[in-house]
Motif scaffolding. Structure first.
Motif, PDB file in Angstrom:
ATOM      1  N   GLY A 115     -16.330  -7.544   5.705  1.00  0.00           N
ATOM      2  CA  GLY A 115     -15.122  -6.756   5.494  1.00  0.00           C
ATOM      3  C   GLY A 115     -14.068  -6.859   6.572  1.00  0.00           C
ATOM      4  O   GLY A 115     -13.031  -6.227   6.470  1.00  0.00           O
ATOM      5  N   LYS A 116     -14.274  -7.624   7.635  1.00  0.00           N
ATOM      6  CA  LYS A 116     -13.237  -7.738   8.660  1.00  0.00           C
ATOM      7  C   LYS A 116     -12.964  -9.190   9.020  1.00  0.00           C
ATOM      8  O   LYS A 116     -12.254  -9.472   9.973  1.00  0.00           O
ATOM      9  CB  LYS A 116     -13.642  -6.953   9.920  1.00  0.00           C
ATOM     10  N   TYR A 117     -13.573 -10.116   8.298  1.00  0.00           N
ATOM     11  CA  TYR A 117     -13.360 -11.513   8.629  1.00  0.00           C
ATOM     12  C   TYR A 117     -11.984 -11.966   8.181  1.00  0.00           C
ATOM     13  O   TYR A 117     -11.571 -11.718   7.056  1.00  0.00           O
ATOM     14  CB  TYR A 117     -14.418 -12.383   7.961  1.00  0.00           C
ATOM     15  N   GLY A 118     -11.272 -12.635   9.069  1.00  0.00           N
ATOM     16  CA  GLY A 118      -9.966 -13.180   8.733  1.00  0.00           C
ATOM     17  C   GLY A 118      -8.841 -12.329   9.275  1.00  0.00           C
ATOM     18  O   GLY A 118      -8.974 -11.117   9.439  1.00  0.00           O
ATOM     19  N   PRO A 119      -7.709 -12.957   9.590  1.00  0.00           N
ATOM     20  CA  PRO A 119      -6.556 -12.229  10.139  1.00  0.00           C
ATOM     21  C   PRO A 119      -5.905 -11.320   9.094  1.00  0.00           C
ATOM     22  O   PRO A 119      -6.009 -11.559   7.892  1.00  0.00           O
ATOM     23  CB  PRO A 119      -5.605 -13.350  10.554  1.00  0.00           C
ATOM     24  N   VAL A 120      -5.241 -10.293   9.577  1.00  0.00           N
ATOM     25  CA  VAL A 120      -4.514  -9.365   8.715  1.00  0.00           C
ATOM     26  C   VAL A 120      -3.028  -9.654   8.853  1.00  0.00           C
ATOM     27  O   VAL A 120      -2.459  -9.528   9.946  1.00  0.00           O
ATOM     28  CB  VAL A 120      -4.804  -7.900   9.102  1.00  0.00           C
ATOM     29  N   GLY A 121      -2.388 -10.049   7.766  1.00  0.00           N
ATOM     30  CA  GLY A 121      -0.969 -10.379   7.794  1.00  0.00           C
ATOM     31  C   GLY A 121      -0.104  -9.235   7.287  1.00  0.00           C
ATOM     32  O   GLY A 121      -0.614  -8.211   6.809  1.00  0.00           O
ATOM     33  N   PRO A 122       1.213  -9.396   7.365  1.00  0.00           N
ATOM     34  CA  PRO A 122       2.135  -8.348   6.899  1.00  0.00           C
ATOM     35  C   PRO A 122       1.939  -7.985   5.428  1.00  0.00           C
ATOM     36  O   PRO A 122       2.040  -6.813   5.056  1.00  0.00           O
ATOM     37  CB  PRO A 122       3.519  -8.969   7.138  1.00  0.00           C
ATOM     38  N   SER A 123       1.653  -8.968   4.586  1.00  0.00           N
ATOM     39  CA  SER A 123       1.440  -8.679   3.167  1.00  0.00           C
ATOM     40  C   SER A 123       0.169  -7.858   2.953  1.00  0.00           C
ATOM     41  O   SER A 123       0.105  -7.033   2.029  1.00  0.00           O
ATOM     42  CB  SER A 123       1.353  -9.982   2.363  1.00  0.00           C
ATOM     43  N   ASP A 124      -0.827  -8.088   3.789  1.00  0.00           N
ATOM     44  CA  ASP A 124      -2.059  -7.308   3.690  1.00  0.00           C
ATOM     45  C   ASP A 124      -1.784  -5.839   3.995  1.00  0.00           C
ATOM     46  O   ASP A 124      -2.238  -4.939   3.275  1.00  0.00           O
ATOM     47  CB  ASP A 124      -3.110  -7.858   4.657  1.00  0.00           C
ATOM     48  N   VAL A 125      -1.059  -5.609   5.086  1.00  0.00           N
ATOM     49  CA  VAL A 125      -0.716  -4.231   5.463  1.00  0.00           C
ATOM     50  C   VAL A 125       0.117  -3.579   4.366  1.00  0.00           C
ATOM     51  O   VAL A 125      -0.105  -2.422   3.986  1.00  0.00           O
ATOM     52  CB  VAL A 125       0.039  -4.221   6.810  1.00  0.00           C
ATOM     53  N   ASP A 126       1.072  -4.337   3.819  1.00  0.00           N
ATOM     54  CA  ASP A 126       1.955  -3.803   2.774  1.00  0.00           C
ATOM     55  C   ASP A 126       1.152  -3.389   1.545  1.00  0.00           C
ATOM     56  O   ASP A 126       1.429  -2.344   0.927  1.00  0.00           O
ATOM     57  CB  ASP A 126       2.991  -4.860   2.403  1.00  0.00           C
ATOM     58  N   LEU A 127       0.143  -4.189   1.184  1.00  0.00           N
ATOM     59  CA  LEU A 127      -0.669  -3.850   0.016  1.00  0.00           C
ATOM     60  C   LEU A 127      -1.455  -2.560   0.239  1.00  0.00           C
ATOM     61  O   LEU A 127      -1.499  -1.685  -0.635  1.00  0.00           O
ATOM     62  CB  LEU A 127      -1.634  -4.991  -0.301  1.00  0.00           C
ATOM     63  N   VAL A 128      -2.071  -2.424   1.412  1.00  0.00           N
ATOM     64  CA  VAL A 128      -2.847  -1.218   1.706  1.00  0.00           C
ATOM     65  C   VAL A 128      -1.944   0.013   1.635  1.00  0.00           C
ATOM     66  O   VAL A 128      -2.328   1.061   1.094  1.00  0.00           O
ATOM     67  CB  VAL A 128      -3.524  -1.331   3.084  1.00  0.00           C
ATOM     68  N   VAL A 129      -0.730  -0.110   2.163  1.00  0.00           N
ATOM     69  CA  VAL A 129       0.214   1.018   2.130  1.00  0.00           C
ATOM     70  C   VAL A 129       0.656   1.308   0.698  1.00  0.00           C
ATOM     71  O   VAL A 129       0.731   2.472   0.280  1.00  0.00           O
ATOM     72  CB  VAL A 129       1.432   0.714   3.034  1.00  0.00           C
ATOM     73  N   LYS A 130       0.935   0.266  -0.090  1.00  0.00           N
ATOM     74  CA  LYS A 130       1.395   0.447  -1.472  1.00  0.00           C
ATOM     75  C   LYS A 130       0.330   1.133  -2.331  1.00  0.00           C
ATOM     76  O   LYS A 130       0.637   1.993  -3.164  1.00  0.00           O
ATOM     77  CB  LYS A 130       1.769  -0.905  -2.090  1.00  0.00           C
TER      78      LYS A 130
END
Length: 314
Positions: A115-130
């Motif tokens: 569940g934490k493998y791989g970098p977190v990009g701006p689109s990832d953060v945006d999806l979690v917020v949305k």
């Protein structure tokens, strides 16, 4: 009068007529107004929606494209309305289809377990917020539908959407905590406005607002989920996108099953990369304008030489 003189006069007349014909044709091409009538079936000049006399070639092409787009959009909406009117769908569920073909259902868990493998990009953060924002307003909207809805189907769907968003919200909050993403705790200004619209409405008006607002919102977040699901490098975000997609797909179909969706205000899918298909009957020339200019220039030079030769004293 000798035969030679008659031939000379005839050649001179032909040269002058050629010049007279070439000059306006060249000017028309330079002004982008050259056009050749194309015979339609049964005779007569070809006409089509959007065409008007005096159009330039550029205006002509723009009108063709717009007419084609309008026609395609109208056909699309008519087909959607016909499907909506005849649909018996009442709830989204895995179905074998009319030919008993198996339809795969995505699993609840995506690919990895850590569940934490791989970098977190701006689109990832945006999806979690949305996803968090969606739950903050759609859950109370569903609860409101249970209380205020006039249509029994709206009441039923409101209950399902509220319950399912409570589950999705827990998944989203857990993912945000594990990834260290800060998420909001109240709806944004637009979502608060939509909730107020529902509070102020009653009866049929409430049902329509509820379905319209939620259907448009789910359509927008659906595309955002698809892009992140396809390209994210983070396993936890990929898992959340996979789960969110299942919830949103279900809610889209639930809302559409009410037959209250106003399709006129649902954005059409984007055009294919190639652009609109030319209207039937339109003949697109593959001749370069440069070639046309060269031919006209050569004809003009030939006409001048001919006139000089036939008028020169002998």
């Amino acid at each position: 009068m000798e035969v030679r003189q008659l031939v000379g006069l005839g050649a001179r007349a032909i040269a002058v007529a050629s010049l007279v014909a070439l000059v306006p044709a060249s000017a028309a091409l330079a002004n982008d107004h050259y056009r050749a009538p194309v015979a339609a079936v049964g005779g007569g000049a070809m006409t089509h929606p959007g065409h008007m006399a005096g159009m330039s070639h550029t205006e002509h092409m723009a009108a063709m494209n717009q007419a084609t787009w309008n026609s395609n959009a109208a056909a699309h909406l008519a087909a959607m309305n016909a499907m909506q009117d005849t649909s018996k769908l009442r709830y989204l569920a895995p179905s074998p289809g009319p030919e008993k073909l198996p339809v795969p259902v995505p699993p609840d868990v995506a690919i990895a377990e850590n569940g934490k493998y791989g970098p977190v990009g701006p689109s990832d953060v945006d999806l979690v917020v949305k996803v968090r924002l969606a739950g903050l307003w759609e859950q109370p909207a569903g609860e409101m539908a249970v209380e205020k809805g006039k249509n029994p189907r709206v009441k039923e769907i409101g209950k399902m959407i509220a319950e399912q968003h409570a589950v999705l919200d827990k998944l989203d909050v857990t993912a945000a905590q594990r990834l260290g993403i800060e998420i909001p705790n109240e709806p944004n200004a637009d979502q608060q406005f939509w909730l107020q619209e529902m509070r102020d409405a009653e009866g049929d008006e409430f049902d329509q607002i509820f379905v319209d607002r939620l259907r448009v919102a789910h359509g927008k977040v659906y595309s955002a989920i698809a892009f992140v699901r396809a390209g994210t490098r983070n396993d936890l975000v990929r898992e959340l996108a996979q789960q969110s997609n299942q919830f949103v797909s279900t809610h889209l179909t639930l809302l559409e099953s009410t037959s209250l969706v106003d399709w006129q205000h649902i954005p059409l899918p984007p055009e294919p990369a190639g652009g609109p298909v030319p209207a039937a009957g339109y003949i697109k020339s593959g001749v370069s304008p440069t070639v046309i200019w060269l031919v006209l220039g050569a004809a003009l030079i030939a006409g001048v030489i001919t006139m000089i030769r036939v008028t020169r004293p002998r």
